[in-house]
Design an enzyme around this catalytic site. Structure first.
Site, short mmCIF file in Angstrom:
data_model
loop_
_atom_site.label_atom_id
_atom_site.label_comp_id
_atom_site.label_asym_id
_atom_site.label_seq_id
_atom_site.Cartn_x
_atom_site.Cartn_y
_atom_site.Cartn_z
N CYS A 107 0.86 -1.18 0.00
CA CYS A 107 0.00 0.00 0.00
C CYS A 107 0.90 1.23 0.00
CB CYS A 107 -0.92 -0.01 1.22
SG CYS A 107 -2.09 1.38 1.27
N PHE A 108 0.63 2.14 -0.92
CA PHE A 108 1.45 3.34 -1.08
C PHE A 108 0.59 4.58 -1.17
CE2 PHE A 108 3.49 -0.13 -3.40
CZ PHE A 108 4.75 -0.16 -2.84
#
Length: 124
Positions: free
Chosen positions: A104-105
């Site tokens: 997740c970014f």
């Protein structure tokens, strides 16, 4: 052998790519933003956008004959990492059994001003 996966139950690609591609039993689903495939609208708020993105992703998986247990890896892109907890709560509703690996970014921006985009890799 490569096979293109496409369904009208998810938004059409907004660029030169496929909704998904299957290669030797592995399905690569392109990033899904929260566009409603029926009318092109996008819901407001991270929870609703996460739900729509996952609905789109699962429509493509279904077209490939797959379900959540087939997903081995997802990538979640967020316009604001502060939305992580709210996104995560909705995400957990879709993956109840063995959870896939995930990254997740936070990103600078997403297409169409979306708050979230989710892609997946699944195996048959």
């Amino acid at each position: 052998m490569k096979k293109i996966i496409a369904t009208a139950q998810a938004p059409a690609a907004i660029g030169p790519y496929s909704q998904a591609v299957e290669l030797n039993g592995t399905v690569f689903v392109s990033g899904q933003i929260p566009v409603n495939p029926k009318d092109g609208s996008m819901p407001q708020g991270i929870e609703a956008q996460t739900r729509q993105s996952l609905d789109n992703l699962f429509a493509i998986l279904s077209e490939a004959g797959l379900v959540s247990d087939n997903v081995v890896k997802t990538t979640v892109l967020l316009a604001d990492i502060n939305d992580f907890a709210a996104m995560n709560a909705v995400y957990a509703e879709y993956f109840k059994g063995d959870k896939p690996a995930r990254a997740c970014f936070q990103v600078a921006a997403l297409p169409k001003g979306a708050l979230v985009e989710i892609e997946a890799v699944a195996g048959k």
